[in-house]
Design an enzyme around this catalytic site. Structure first.
Site, PDB file in Angstrom:
ATOM      1  N   ARG A  13       0.820  -1.220   0.000  1.00 29.48           N
ATOM      2  CA  ARG A  13       0.000   0.000   0.000  1.00 29.48           C
ATOM      3  C   ARG A  13       0.848   1.262   0.000  1.00 29.48           C
ATOM      4  O   ARG A  13       0.336   2.375  -0.111  1.00 29.48           O
ATOM      5  CB  ARG A  13      -0.935  -0.001   1.205  1.00 29.48           C
ATOM      6  CG  ARG A  13      -2.170  -0.863   0.912  1.00 29.48           C
ATOM      7  CD  ARG A  13      -3.035  -1.068   2.114  1.00 29.48           C
ATOM      8  NE  ARG A  13      -3.289   0.157   2.861  1.00 29.48           N
ATOM      9  CZ  ARG A  13      -4.091   0.214   3.915  1.00 29.48           C
ATOM     10  NH1 ARG A  13      -4.703  -0.861   4.325  1.00 29.48           N
ATOM     11  NH2 ARG A  13      -4.273   1.341   4.553  1.00 29.48           N
ATOM     12  N   SER A 108      17.823   2.755   1.308  1.00 32.20           N
ATOM     13  CA  SER A 108      17.614   4.179   1.035  1.00 32.20           C
ATOM     14  C   SER A 108      18.964   4.841   0.819  1.00 32.20           C
ATOM     15  O   SER A 108      19.979   4.395   1.367  1.00 32.20           O
ATOM     16  CB  SER A 108      16.940   4.811   2.246  1.00 32.20           C
ATOM     17  OG  SER A 108      17.116   6.207   2.244  1.00 32.20           O
ATOM     18  N   SER A 109      18.965   5.942   0.080  1.00 31.15           N
ATOM     19  CA  SER A 109      20.227   6.658  -0.131  1.00 31.15           C
ATOM     20  C   SER A 109      20.713   7.324   1.160  1.00 31.15           C
ATOM     21  O   SER A 109      21.873   7.726   1.239  1.00 31.15           O
ATOM     22  CB  SER A 109      20.080   7.702  -1.244  1.00 31.15           C
ATOM     23  OG  SER A 109      19.051   8.607  -0.934  1.00 31.15           O
ATOM     24  N   CYS A 110      19.852   7.424   2.184  1.00 28.97           N
ATOM     25  CA  CYS A 110      20.307   8.084   3.416  1.00 28.97           C
ATOM     26  C   CYS A 110      21.166   7.178   4.285  1.00 28.97           C
ATOM     27  O   CYS A 110      21.631   7.589   5.337  1.00 28.97           O
ATOM     28  CB  CYS A 110      19.139   8.656   4.199  1.00 28.97           C
ATOM     29  SG  CYS A 110      18.115   7.397   4.927  1.00 28.97           S
ATOM     30  N   TYR A 137      16.432   6.170  10.984  1.00 29.44           N
ATOM     31  CA  TYR A 137      15.972   5.415   9.805  1.00 29.44           C
ATOM     32  C   TYR A 137      17.161   4.770   9.101  1.00 29.44           C
ATOM     33  O   TYR A 137      17.116   3.594   8.717  1.00 29.44           O
ATOM     34  CB  TYR A 137      15.256   6.387   8.873  1.00 29.44           C
ATOM     35  CG  TYR A 137      14.732   5.802   7.597  1.00 29.44           C
ATOM     36  CD1 TYR A 137      13.619   4.970   7.602  1.00 29.44           C
ATOM     37  CD2 TYR A 137      15.336   6.093   6.373  1.00 29.44           C
ATOM     38  CE1 TYR A 137      13.123   4.443   6.422  1.00 29.44           C
ATOM     39  CE2 TYR A 137      14.845   5.576   5.184  1.00 29.44           C
ATOM     40  CZ  TYR A 137      13.739   4.743   5.220  1.00 29.44           C
ATOM     41  OH  TYR A 137      13.245   4.225   4.049  1.00 29.44           O
ATOM     42  N   LYS A 141      18.018   0.776   8.332  1.00 30.97           N
ATOM     43  CA  LYS A 141      18.224   0.267   6.972  1.00 30.97           C
ATOM     44  C   LYS A 141      19.601  -0.391   6.829  1.00 30.97           C
ATOM     45  O   LYS A 141      19.749  -1.406   6.141  1.00 30.97           O
ATOM     46  CB  LYS A 141      18.071   1.397   5.950  1.00 30.97           C
ATOM     47  CG  LYS A 141      16.622   1.859   5.774  1.00 30.97           C
ATOM     48  CD  LYS A 141      15.790   0.766   5.148  1.00 30.97           C
ATOM     49  CE  LYS A 141      14.354   1.161   4.917  1.00 30.97           C
ATOM     50  NZ  LYS A 141      13.540   0.049   4.411  1.00 30.97           N
ATOM     51  N   THR A 165      17.137   6.170  -4.431  1.00 35.62           N
ATOM     52  CA  THR A 165      17.268   7.583  -4.096  1.00 35.62           C
ATOM     53  C   THR A 165      15.890   8.123  -3.710  1.00 35.62           C
ATOM     54  O   THR A 165      14.939   7.353  -3.583  1.00 35.62           O
ATOM     55  CB  THR A 165      17.857   8.329  -5.311  1.00 35.62           C
ATOM     56  OG1 THR A 165      18.265   9.621  -4.903  1.00 35.62           O
ATOM     57  CG2 THR A 165      16.856   8.446  -6.450  1.00 35.62           C
ATOM     58  N   HIS A 180       7.757  13.894   2.032  1.00 31.18           N
ATOM     59  CA  HIS A 180       9.018  14.363   1.481  1.00 31.18           C
ATOM     60  C   HIS A 180       8.782  15.644   0.686  1.00 31.18           C
ATOM     61  O   HIS A 180       7.652  16.068   0.462  1.00 31.18           O
ATOM     62  CB  HIS A 180       9.646  13.281   0.600  1.00 31.18           C
ATOM     63  CG  HIS A 180      10.267  12.186   1.404  1.00 31.18           C
ATOM     64  ND1 HIS A 180       9.638  10.989   1.640  1.00 31.18           N
ATOM     65  CD2 HIS A 180      11.452  12.116   2.054  1.00 31.18           C
ATOM     66  CE1 HIS A 180      10.409  10.230   2.398  1.00 31.18           C
ATOM     67  NE2 HIS A 180      11.519  10.880   2.661  1.00 31.18           N
TER      68      HIS A 180
HETATM   69  P1  GDP Z   1      15.649  14.445   2.914  1.00 27.42           P
HETATM   70  O1  GDP Z   1      16.009  14.212   1.474  1.00 27.42           O
HETATM   71  O2  GDP Z   1      15.853  13.253   3.786  1.00 27.42           O
HETATM   72  O3  GDP Z   1      16.330  15.681   3.463  1.00 27.42           O
HETATM   73  O4  GDP Z   1      14.061  14.666   3.014  1.00 27.42           O
HETATM   74  P2  GDP Z   1      12.979  15.696   2.441  1.00 27.42           P
HETATM   75  O5  GDP Z   1      12.500  15.252   1.110  1.00 27.42           O
HETATM   76  O6  GDP Z   1      11.930  15.815   3.519  1.00 27.42           O
HETATM   77  O7  GDP Z   1      13.680  17.122   2.317  1.00 27.42           O
HETATM   78  C1  GDP Z   1      14.565  17.451   1.286  1.00 27.42           C
HETATM   79  C2  GDP Z   1      14.914  18.923   1.327  1.00 27.42           C
HETATM   80  O8  GDP Z   1      13.774  19.698   0.930  1.00 27.42           O
HETATM   81  C3  GDP Z   1      15.332  19.456   2.702  1.00 27.42           C
HETATM   82  O9  GDP Z   1      16.374  20.388   2.508  1.00 27.42           O
HETATM   83  C4  GDP Z   1      14.064  20.182   3.179  1.00 27.42           C
HETATM   84  O10 GDP Z   1      14.307  21.194   4.123  1.00 27.42           O
HETATM   85  C5  GDP Z   1      13.575  20.767   1.861  1.00 27.42           C
HETATM   86  N1  GDP Z   1      12.164  21.181   1.850  1.00 27.42           N
HETATM   87  C6  GDP Z   1      11.705  22.376   1.413  1.00 27.42           C
HETATM   88  N2  GDP Z   1      10.383  22.497   1.602  1.00 27.42           N
HETATM   89  C7  GDP Z   1       9.972  21.322   2.129  1.00 27.42           C
HETATM   90  C8  GDP Z   1       8.687  20.832   2.544  1.00 27.42           C
HETATM   91  O11 GDP Z   1       7.669  21.506   2.454  1.00 27.42           O
HETATM   92  N3  GDP Z   1       8.657  19.549   3.031  1.00 27.42           N
HETATM   93  C9  GDP Z   1       9.787  18.770   3.128  1.00 27.42           C
HETATM   94  N4  GDP Z   1       9.667  17.523   3.603  1.00 27.42           N
HETATM   95  N5  GDP Z   1      11.012  19.226   2.778  1.00 27.42           N
HETATM   96  C10 GDP Z   1      11.105  20.479   2.291  1.00 27.42           C
END
Ligand code: GDP
Length: 315
Positions: A13, A108-110, A137, A141, A165, A180
């Protein structure tokens, strides 16, 4: 893989699991096991073992996980560490004990160090400290990878690991507190346009660089690896293309048709400065991503609008 044998897609899901089910079904896999969440909680070891004892999946895809964006990861480290360890331990152990012929674990890439050399090669794993905002997390992983590799080495089990990624696509989580960046910005920009707002708020400085992969590309890569790969080494799955968060926000404004401005909230965390995978291992095996970012965002926006209007989006 035998198309007539049962394959368990744990996490069907979710964004990744849902796409993997669609991909395998379209390729003719006829017995895809998808237990309902209410019927089977993967955190419950005994319940998982009972399920495997009855269903005897020949292959298992571990796409079930507690996932979330930067804020959720930062706020709920206990759940991200504990629940993910429970889910993956139970599935991997049961797959081994009940005779699964293949298992694909999604990481995950993290998992890579915060300051890993870019683009990040698979060998960068455990070469330095992790990014603190998603350390819990990532540690879970990494433990999953190590468990698959241990089964491979000690018992000869073909349990393989793919490291996607940042994913996006239809079925994503659009809840602003947990999502995200890509779905979050799609929703924010859509709502700003609908409300006639002048600006949209973007967390952080807009400078971090991220790579995005459409989930249908991930699903295609997963099927490719299930059918063609049997090695202990983990395999990165990415598009090989990166954009800054500012560029991503601008692209989303174009796709949505929002003419207002962007407002950066530099009080919110940026997270890791750059996250780009080296995908040469996978491309060397013969697989390439094919969905361009703009096209993928447009398709995701169309899905979001349909789901949002129909009230079926997750939030
Ligand atoms: P990350 O790749 O693990 O850092 O996860 P995210 O996808 O949540 O964030 C990626 C980047 O996008 C980070 O630098 C966040 O601060 C930025 N970002 C900007 N606006 C937003 C938002 O509205 N939501 C999230 N989740 N991230 C945001």
């Amino acid at each position: 893989m035998d198309k007539q044998k049962p394959i368990l897609v744990a996490g069907h899901r979710g964004l990744a699991g849902g796409a993997i089910v669609r991909e395998l079904a379209a390729a003719g896999y006829g017995r895809l096991l998808r237990p309902a969440r209410e019927a089977l909680d993967y955190r419950d070891r005994e319940a998982v073992r009972r399920y495997f004892d009855v269903e005897r999946p020949a292959a298992v895809v571990v796409a079930a996980a507690k996932v979330g964006g930067i804020r959720a990861n930062n706020d709920f480290p206990v759940e991200f560490l504990l629940h993910n360890l429970q889910i993956q331990n139970n599935l991997i152990e049961a797959a081994a004990d009940f005779g699964a012929e293949k298992l694909l674990f999604l990481g995950s890439s993290c998992i890579y160090p915060k300051h890993a050399e870019q683009p990040m090669r698979e060998e960068a794993l455990l070469g330095g400290p992790l990014e603190p905002t998603n350390e819990a997390y990532a540690v879970a992983k990494i433990a999953g990878i190590k468990l698959c590799q241990a089964y491979f080495r000690q018992y000869g089990r073909p349990f393989i690991c793919a490291m996607p990624t940042n994913l996006y696509g239809p079925g994503d989580n659009f809840d602003l507190a947990g999502s995200h960046v890509l779905p979050a910005l799609l929703r924010k920009v859509h709502e700003a346009k609908s409300a006639g707002a002048r600006t949209v708020q973007v967390w952080g400085t807009g400078r971090p660089l991220r790579e995005f992969l459409h989930v249908d590309d991930l699903a295609s890569a997963c099927r490719f690896l299930l059918e063609n790969y049997c090695g202990m080494e983990i395999v990165n799955v990415g598009s090989g293309q990166e954009v800054s968060i500012r560029q991503l926000a601008e692209l989303i404004c174009e796709v949505v048709g929002f003419g207002g401005g962007l407002e950066f909230d530099s009080g919110a965390p940026d997270g890791t400065p750059r996250k780009l995978l080296d995908v040469s291992r996978l491309t060397g095996l013969g697989w390439h991503a094919r969905i361009p970012l703009r096209e993928g965002i447009a398709a995701t926006y169309a899905w979001y609008r349909a789901a949002y209007d129909a009230g079926t989006a997750r939030n």
